[in-house]
Design a protein around this motif. Sequence first.
Motif, PDB file in Angstrom:
ATOM      1  N   UNK A  61      16.445 -37.734 -96.987  1.00  0.00           N
ATOM      2  CA  UNK A  61      16.643 -39.007 -97.667  1.00  0.00           C
ATOM      3  C   UNK A  61      16.380 -40.156 -96.690  1.00  0.00           C
ATOM      4  N   UNK A  62      15.726 -41.202 -97.166  1.00  0.00           N
ATOM      5  CA  UNK A  62      15.476 -42.389 -96.348  1.00  0.00           C
ATOM      6  C   UNK A  62      16.738 -43.254 -96.341  1.00  0.00           C
ATOM      7  N   UNK A  63      17.174 -43.626 -95.149  1.00  0.00           N
ATOM      8  CA  UNK A  63      18.374 -44.456 -95.035  1.00  0.00           C
ATOM      9  C   UNK A  63      17.975 -45.880 -94.703  1.00  0.00           C
ATOM     10  N   UNK A  64      18.566 -46.836 -95.404  1.00  0.00           N
ATOM     11  CA  UNK A  64      18.232 -48.232 -95.166  1.00  0.00           C
ATOM     12  C   UNK A  64      19.390 -48.872 -94.419  1.00  0.00           C
ATOM     13  N   UNK A  65      19.107 -49.412 -93.252  1.00  0.00           N
ATOM     14  CA  UNK A  65      20.172 -50.033 -92.479  1.00  0.00           C
ATOM     15  C   UNK A  65      19.639 -50.509 -91.146  1.00  0.00           C
ATOM     16  N   UNK A  66      20.552 -50.750 -90.199  1.00  0.00           N
ATOM     17  CA  UNK A  66      20.133 -51.161 -88.854  1.00  0.00           C
ATOM     18  C   UNK A  66      20.439 -50.013 -87.905  1.00  0.00           C
ATOM     19  N   UNK A  67      19.453 -49.731 -87.019  1.00  0.00           N
ATOM     20  CA  UNK A  67      19.637 -48.599 -86.101  1.00  0.00           C
ATOM     21  C   UNK A  67      20.312 -49.021 -84.807  1.00  0.00           C
ATOM     22  N   UNK A  68      21.078 -48.112 -84.243  1.00  0.00           N
ATOM     23  CA  UNK A  68      21.524 -48.315 -82.875  1.00  0.00           C
ATOM     24  C   UNK A  68      21.698 -46.980 -82.171  1.00  0.00           C
ATOM     25  N   UNK A  69      21.745 -47.036 -80.857  1.00  0.00           N
ATOM     26  CA  UNK A  69      21.818 -45.817 -80.044  1.00  0.00           C
ATOM     27  C   UNK A  69      23.172 -45.760 -79.350  1.00  0.00           C
ATOM     28  N   UNK A  70      23.855 -44.640 -79.516  1.00  0.00           N
ATOM     29  CA  UNK A  70      25.131 -44.421 -78.830  1.00  0.00           C
ATOM     30  C   UNK A  70      24.928 -43.334 -77.784  1.00  0.00           C
ATOM     31  N   UNK A  71      25.680 -43.424 -76.699  1.00  0.00           N
ATOM     32  CA  UNK A  71      25.540 -42.447 -75.616  1.00  0.00           C
ATOM     33  C   UNK A  71      26.902 -41.904 -75.229  1.00  0.00           C
ATOM     34  N   UNK A  72      26.981 -40.580 -75.173  1.00  0.00           N
ATOM     35  CA  UNK A  72      28.236 -39.928 -74.819  1.00  0.00           C
ATOM     36  C   UNK A  72      27.968 -39.054 -73.599  1.00  0.00           C
ATOM     37  N   UNK A  73      28.895 -39.114 -72.635  1.00  0.00           N
ATOM     38  CA  UNK A  73      28.824 -38.207 -71.488  1.00  0.00           C
ATOM     39  C   UNK A  73      29.966 -37.222 -71.681  1.00  0.00           C
ATOM     40  N   UNK A  74      29.663 -35.921 -71.656  1.00  0.00           N
ATOM     41  CA  UNK A  74      30.734 -34.937 -71.878  1.00  0.00           C
ATOM     42  C   UNK A  74      30.665 -33.786 -70.880  1.00  0.00           C
ATOM     43  N   UNK A  75      31.854 -33.271 -70.563  1.00  0.00           N
ATOM     44  CA  UNK A  75      31.936 -32.103 -69.675  1.00  0.00           C
ATOM     45  C   UNK A  75      32.164 -30.830 -70.493  1.00  0.00           C
ATOM     46  N   UNK A  76      32.055 -30.984 -71.820  1.00  0.00           N
ATOM     47  CA  UNK A  76      32.265 -29.829 -72.694  1.00  0.00           C
ATOM     48  C   UNK A  76      33.650 -29.857 -73.320  1.00  0.00           C
TER      49      UNK A  76
END
Length: 429
Positions: free
Chosen positions: A192-207
């Motif tokens: 499905x095509x989503x209409x909105x504004x994009x952004x990038x999130x970044x997570x650092x994880x040790x598991x």
Amino acid sequence: MNILILGSGGREHAFAWKIAQSPLCDELYVAPGNAGTAAIATNLDVSYNDFEAMAVLIAEKRIELVVVGPEEPLVKGIVDYLHARPELKHVRIIGPDSLGAQLEGSKDFSKNFMQKYGIPTASYRTFTEANLDEGLAFLEAHPMPVVLKADGLAAGKGVIIAETAAEAQQSLREMLVDGKFGDAGNKVVVEQFLKGIELSMFVLTDGEHYKILPEAKDYKRIGENDTGLNTGGMGAVSPVIFADSYFLKKVEEKVVKPTLEGLKAEGIKYVGFIFIGLMNVKSEPYVIEYNVRMGDPETEVVLPRIQSDLVTLLTATAKGTLQDVSLSISPQVAVTTVVVSGGYPGDYEKGKVIADTDKTEDVVVFHAGTTFNGNTEVVTNGGRVLVLTGIANSLENAVHKSQRAAQTVQFEGKYYRHDIGLDLLRYKD
Ligand code: AMP
Ligand code: GLY
């Protein structure tokens, strides 16, 4: 400790720049690196896809920490390979093993994963050549536009947004029957095509534990006002004005936590960065994609806002003690403009002499596609050439610094977008 960064782009120069500031870093190596990393680290002339050569170098240079920049070696299993070598057992690697890397390496895997763990994403179906007819019929009845994604890695080109059923059906045939993206297109996710504004999130994880890094907005298209072909990224901004604390909390609860819980439930010990591409649809987050690495050029605005020592953070990540270290983030705004070779993302020439990078004021100059011609001359060596990050107390000033630097640096055929961050400035009004 001795540290090795794998990769050769602006992202890797940004990692090198931040790691070189740490008192915990002794020798810093980048493989293969670029002309920018050569100024602050030792470049090693080895391909990061040559795992055997990598293993030899890691042992020889007594490297204790490896940061994997791009997704390709992760998806191909570099972490599994290195950890299987007895002499490298002690080496700490930032990046998931091949199981974890499927989050980016297979769209079908990641969509399945999201569905299984209740992570909001566009509804979808997966088709192969075996059920092509069903796929064609599905597209006939699907609302337009519709999104088609090659399952595997396709160098950022595997996503097609079709405006008509005929176009979508042709793309499906090209991928499944004509092998347009090779094996990467043997399975196709239709969503499905989503209409909105994009952004990038970044997570650092040790598991087990995690830190949410600064978010960013990336400018993907070559042309101003987001027109023309997709690129690796033409600029980035952090923080993102529309990602208020209310929205970010939703992302943490509805996306980050279930993603990490899901990985654990799948028996995947994920150590490294997760880049979550999100669509903000009427203030609700939907996951567009996962990447198993940092973004480029997002890293060039995210790392400058991290005030904590990166080596401390990365070491804790690898050891599983991320809860013991704090992450401090600058409230300043970072804006980056990518200066590219004329013709990019199509064909372009290399070897153009780069001048006046020393005349840029108040920006951090990150190199992407650059190399040396002879001993000292720095020349272009890729589509994205320089990534210029301005940092300031306001978005206006950070945009101004970055853009002024883009105007200052010189090489034949240079091109950059003049509108990085301007949509966010307007958003404020
Ligand atoms: P990806 O390679 O998954 O990052 O997709 C490339 C780009 O296609 C994304 O950055 C979005 O701009 C766009 N895109 C992907 N999936 C969707 C979707 N479901 N709806 C709207 N746009 C999408
Ligand atoms: N800038 C988008 C990416 O790194 O995939």
